[in-house]
Design a protein around this motif. Structure first.
Motif, PDB file in Angstrom:
ATOM      1  N   GLN A 229      48.529  24.114  58.885  1.00  0.00           N
ATOM      2  CA  GLN A 229      48.348  23.110  59.953  1.00  0.00           C
ATOM      3  C   GLN A 229      47.124  23.421  60.806  1.00  0.00           C
ATOM      4  O   GLN A 229      46.324  22.537  61.121  1.00  0.00           O
ATOM      5  CB  GLN A 229      49.602  23.058  60.829  1.00  0.00           C
ATOM      6  CG  GLN A 229      49.618  21.888  61.802  1.00  0.00           C
ATOM      7  CD  GLN A 229      49.329  22.283  63.239  1.00  0.00           C
ATOM      8  OE1 GLN A 229      49.864  23.266  63.722  1.00  0.00           O
ATOM      9  NE2 GLN A 229      48.489  21.522  63.905  1.00  0.00           N
ATOM     10  N   LEU A 230      46.936  24.696  61.188  1.00  0.00           N
ATOM     11  CA  LEU A 230      45.803  25.061  62.026  1.00  0.00           C
ATOM     12  C   LEU A 230      44.484  24.965  61.262  1.00  0.00           C
ATOM     13  O   LEU A 230      43.458  24.584  61.836  1.00  0.00           O
ATOM     14  CB  LEU A 230      46.007  26.467  62.587  1.00  0.00           C
ATOM     15  CG  LEU A 230      47.248  26.672  63.485  1.00  0.00           C
ATOM     16  CD1 LEU A 230      47.262  28.091  64.041  1.00  0.00           C
ATOM     17  CD2 LEU A 230      47.292  25.655  64.604  1.00  0.00           C
ATOM     18  N   GLU A 235      39.243  22.341  60.184  1.00  0.00           N
ATOM     19  CA  GLU A 235      38.324  21.612  59.295  1.00  0.00           C
ATOM     20  C   GLU A 235      38.026  20.203  59.804  1.00  0.00           C
ATOM     21  O   GLU A 235      36.860  19.807  59.898  1.00  0.00           O
ATOM     22  CB  GLU A 235      38.926  21.542  57.893  1.00  0.00           C
ATOM     23  CG  GLU A 235      38.051  20.803  56.899  1.00  0.00           C
ATOM     24  CD  GLU A 235      38.673  20.741  55.519  1.00  0.00           C
ATOM     25  OE1 GLU A 235      38.008  20.235  54.589  1.00  0.00           O
ATOM     26  OE2 GLU A 235      39.829  21.193  55.359  1.00  0.00           O
ATOM     27  N   GLU A 236      39.067  19.420  60.153  1.00  0.00           N
ATOM     28  CA  GLU A 236      38.864  18.005  60.467  1.00  0.00           C
ATOM     29  C   GLU A 236      38.468  17.763  61.920  1.00  0.00           C
ATOM     30  O   GLU A 236      37.652  16.883  62.199  1.00  0.00           O
ATOM     31  CB  GLU A 236      40.131  17.231  60.126  1.00  0.00           C
ATOM     32  CG  GLU A 236      40.479  17.276  58.645  1.00  0.00           C
ATOM     33  CD  GLU A 236      41.664  16.400  58.309  1.00  0.00           C
ATOM     34  OE1 GLU A 236      42.040  15.562  59.167  1.00  0.00           O
ATOM     35  OE2 GLU A 236      42.222  16.543  57.210  1.00  0.00           O
ATOM     36  N   PHE A 245      38.147  30.274  58.341  1.00  0.00           N
ATOM     37  CA  PHE A 245      39.145  30.211  59.410  1.00  0.00           C
ATOM     38  C   PHE A 245      39.410  31.589  60.001  1.00  0.00           C
ATOM     39  O   PHE A 245      39.674  32.557  59.268  1.00  0.00           O
ATOM     40  CB  PHE A 245      40.457  29.627  58.872  1.00  0.00           C
ATOM     41  CG  PHE A 245      41.564  29.611  59.881  1.00  0.00           C
ATOM     42  CD1 PHE A 245      41.584  28.658  60.896  1.00  0.00           C
ATOM     43  CD2 PHE A 245      42.577  30.564  59.836  1.00  0.00           C
ATOM     44  CE1 PHE A 245      42.603  28.648  61.829  1.00  0.00           C
ATOM     45  CE2 PHE A 245      43.594  30.566  60.775  1.00  0.00           C
ATOM     46  CZ  PHE A 245      43.614  29.607  61.779  1.00  0.00           C
ATOM     47  N   ASP A 246      39.326  31.658  61.310  1.00  0.00           N
ATOM     48  CA  ASP A 246      39.577  32.912  62.028  1.00  0.00           C
ATOM     49  C   ASP A 246      40.500  32.600  63.214  1.00  0.00           C
ATOM     50  O   ASP A 246      40.143  31.799  64.093  1.00  0.00           O
ATOM     51  CB  ASP A 246      38.262  33.507  62.530  1.00  0.00           C
ATOM     52  CG  ASP A 246      38.482  34.762  63.349  1.00  0.00           C
ATOM     53  OD1 ASP A 246      38.990  35.758  62.791  1.00  0.00           O
ATOM     54  OD2 ASP A 246      38.185  34.734  64.570  1.00  0.00           O
ATOM     55  N   PRO A 247      41.697  33.201  63.273  1.00  0.00           N
ATOM     56  CA  PRO A 247      42.659  32.885  64.336  1.00  0.00           C
ATOM     57  C   PRO A 247      42.108  33.094  65.737  1.00  0.00           C
ATOM     58  O   PRO A 247      42.348  32.263  66.626  1.00  0.00           O
ATOM     59  CB  PRO A 247      43.820  33.827  64.034  1.00  0.00           C
ATOM     60  CG  PRO A 247      43.732  34.085  62.575  1.00  0.00           C
ATOM     61  CD  PRO A 247      42.263  34.115  62.270  1.00  0.00           C
ATOM     62  N   ALA A 269      48.175  19.133  71.886  1.00  0.00           N
ATOM     63  CA  ALA A 269      46.932  18.535  71.394  1.00  0.00           C
ATOM     64  C   ALA A 269      46.629  18.948  69.958  1.00  0.00           C
ATOM     65  O   ALA A 269      45.962  18.213  69.222  1.00  0.00           O
ATOM     66  CB  ALA A 269      45.776  18.929  72.311  1.00  0.00           C
ATOM     67  N   LEU A 270      47.138  20.106  69.537  1.00  0.00           N
ATOM     68  CA  LEU A 270      46.884  20.579  68.174  1.00  0.00           C
ATOM     69  C   LEU A 270      47.653  19.776  67.135  1.00  0.00           C
ATOM     70  O   LEU A 270      47.327  19.835  65.942  1.00  0.00           O
ATOM     71  CB  LEU A 270      47.274  22.064  68.051  1.00  0.00           C
ATOM     72  CG  LEU A 270      46.546  23.044  68.971  1.00  0.00           C
ATOM     73  CD1 LEU A 270      47.084  24.459  68.766  1.00  0.00           C
ATOM     74  CD2 LEU A 270      45.039  23.007  68.737  1.00  0.00           C
ATOM     75  N   PHE A 271      48.655  19.001  67.556  1.00  0.00           N
ATOM     76  CA  PHE A 271      49.506  18.300  66.608  1.00  0.00           C
ATOM     77  C   PHE A 271      49.070  16.858  66.370  1.00  0.00           C
ATOM     78  O   PHE A 271      49.707  16.127  65.592  1.00  0.00           O
ATOM     79  CB  PHE A 271      50.962  18.305  67.088  1.00  0.00           C
ATOM     80  CG  PHE A 271      51.464  19.667  67.464  1.00  0.00           C
ATOM     81  CD1 PHE A 271      51.160  20.779  66.693  1.00  0.00           C
ATOM     82  CD2 PHE A 271      52.233  19.855  68.604  1.00  0.00           C
ATOM     83  CE1 PHE A 271      51.618  22.038  67.034  1.00  0.00           C
ATOM     84  CE2 PHE A 271      52.694  21.110  68.945  1.00  0.00           C
ATOM     85  CZ  PHE A 271      52.383  22.207  68.176  1.00  0.00           C
TER      86      PHE A 271
END
Length: 492
Positions: A229-230, A235-236, A245-247, A269-271
């Protein structure tokens, strides 16, 4: 200070949800409202929490943040210690300036509450009843009403516990409200089917099933807070290569206020990208109220998984620890709302029975009000009839008075005007005579005729008077004396 920030952040989330609820009434069967992504990412900083003591809570937190000692004590304090009252005890060590300001804030809040109590009493018509403010203030548990003058340790403890409890209860109440919304929507659909004939009812049922199928036909929804999901957001939304990707970098990119924490709004907001897979405001089958419920479900899930100290914030350390768990790397599939009905059949049955009772109560109240209206109309008719009778009685008395006193009212004389009757020797025929001088009708004159002997006596008496000499100084009338010329020269 992170704990208090988490508390305030939670308040802001509550405010955003309440604002959404106002914009999207849940009583509507189908609401199509497009919520801009920017609105979710950058909520207004002045949003109200919805708590009736919102301003008091904010001002207390703002002033505590200004005390260096208090900030240091809060650095590693978790929410559980705050709930147990350990944080409130540090109030004794804050600066005098901050304590003085907190005292002033409390006095203002107590005054505000008393004003509200008095206003409520005035509205309810109890102006003559003595108000026990101390008893009424007991309902406000977020401050110590027994000491209305100074802000003490107990006040801070009460304020934090009340705000935390209110916010936690809000999530429960929100779920219940959404459940009622879903049941009402189903109830209205069933009632609508009852109004249709068999053919139209069959078409409506087929259309309903078609909409459900279209809504369920959407791309796979990633598990909220998982790596998949993250990475999709990376990406988008961020336009970065998913292979890079780096947390930690991801956390810093989406910590919009740069305070080192994900609050509940920043998480929600991330969803957005996941929700757009399921809901489209332009589609008939997609309900925007359900979309917001799905968003909040996702946020609650991530908070339960990642927020280990339960301060309603996700720190960088908590986030990095979560990215190393199996649930982050290999999550279970996420079940959306259409896969989890919000209510059971038993709850639906009880809900409809409750609606029936409500309708019966409303009908009874409407019937009672109609009877009261008819009674008031009857009383009004009686009053109108009594008013008419009274007017007729007054008019009858005026007519009787006019018949008993036929003389016209006195004429108003202007200036020095003299009535015509005063300029004549004889009285007017309409002028009333003094007592004993009334005109005698002709038919009664024979009864009042003077006897002959009395007429002779009267004539003799008249002759005696005429022939009797006058006393000195009482000469005969002027007209009998000879006329003498007037000498104007001798007039003094």
């Amino acid at each position: 200070m992170s704990c208090l920030k988490g508390l305030l952040a939670s308040c802001l989330v509550l405010a955003s949800v309440m604002s959404w609820a106002k914009a999207v009434p849940i009583s509507l069967d189908k609401t199509k409202v497009k919520l801009a992504e920017e609105t979710v990412k950058e909520p207004p900083q002045s949003a109200d929490t919805g708590l009736h003591y919102d301003r008091y809570l904010r001002e207390v937190i703002d002033f505590l943040e200004k005390d260096q000692h208090f900030r240091e004590k809060l650095h590693n304090t978790d929410m559980e210690d705050i709930k147990q009252g350990k944080l409130a005890k540090e109030l004794d060590f804050v600066s005098h300036h901050v304590r003085t300001k907190l005292d002033e804030l409390k006095r203002q809040e107590v005054s505000r509450l008393r004003t509200l109590i008095k206003a409520k009493q005035d509205i309810e018509g109890g102006n003559d009843i003595a108000v026990d403010h101390q008893a009424l203030l007991k309902q406000f548990e977020y401050l110590n009403h027994m000491n209305p003058h100074t802000f003490e340790v107990e006040d801070l403890d009460r304020l934090i516990k009340s705000a935390t409890n209110d916010l936690e209860n809000y999530d429960k109440e929100r779920h219940e409200e959404f459940k009622r919304y879903e049941m009402m929507k189903e109830h209205e659909r069933r009632e609508h089917l009852k109004t249709l004939d068999e053919e139209d009812r069959k078409k409506e049922e087929e259309h309903y099933e078609e909409l459900k199928k279209k809504h369920a036909d959407h791309p796979k929804v990633n598990h909220p807070g998982s790596k998949d999901q993250l990475k999709e957001v990376w990406e988008e939304a961020d336009g970065l290569d998913p292979e890079d990707f780096d947390p930690k970098t991801f956390f810093n990119l989406h910590d919009s206020n740069g305070d080192g924490f994900f609050d509940e709004q920043e998480l929600e907001a991330l969803f957005t990208k996941e929700l757009e897979k399921i809901y489209d405001p332009t589609n008939e089958e997609d309900d925007m109220v359900e979309m917001e419920e799905e968003r909040l479900r996702m946020r609650e899930h991530v908070m339960n998984e990642v927020d280990t100290n339960k301060d309603r914030l996700v720190s960088l350390d908590e986030f990095l620890v979560a990215t190393k768990k199996k649930e982050f790397l290999e999550p279970d599939s996420w079940e959306t709302l259409e896969q989890n009905q919000a209510y059971t059949d038993e709850e639906m049955r009880e809900f409809e029975e409750h609606l029936v009772r409500q309708e019966e109560d409303l009908n009874q109240k409407a019937s009672d009000l109609q009877k009261q209206r008819e009674e008031l109309e009857r009383q009004q008719e009686q009053l109108n009839a009594q008013k008419i009778e009274l007017q007729q009685a007054v008019e009858h008395m005026e007519r009787l008075k006019t018949q008993n006193d036929p003389s016209p009212p006195a004429t108003h004389l202007e200036g020095n005007a003299v009535p015509e009757s005063l300029g004549h020797d004889q009285p007017s025929e309409h002028q009333p005579l003094p007592p004993g001088h009334q005109n005698i009708p002709p038919e009664q004159q024979q009864h009042h005729a003077v006897p002959p002997n009395q007429q002779d006596q009267g004539q003799e008496h008249k002759n005696i008077i005429e022939n009797q000499p006058l006393p000195p100084g009482h000469n005969s009338p002027l007209q009998d004396s000879p006329k003498m010329p007037l000498d104007h020269n001798n007039v003094p």
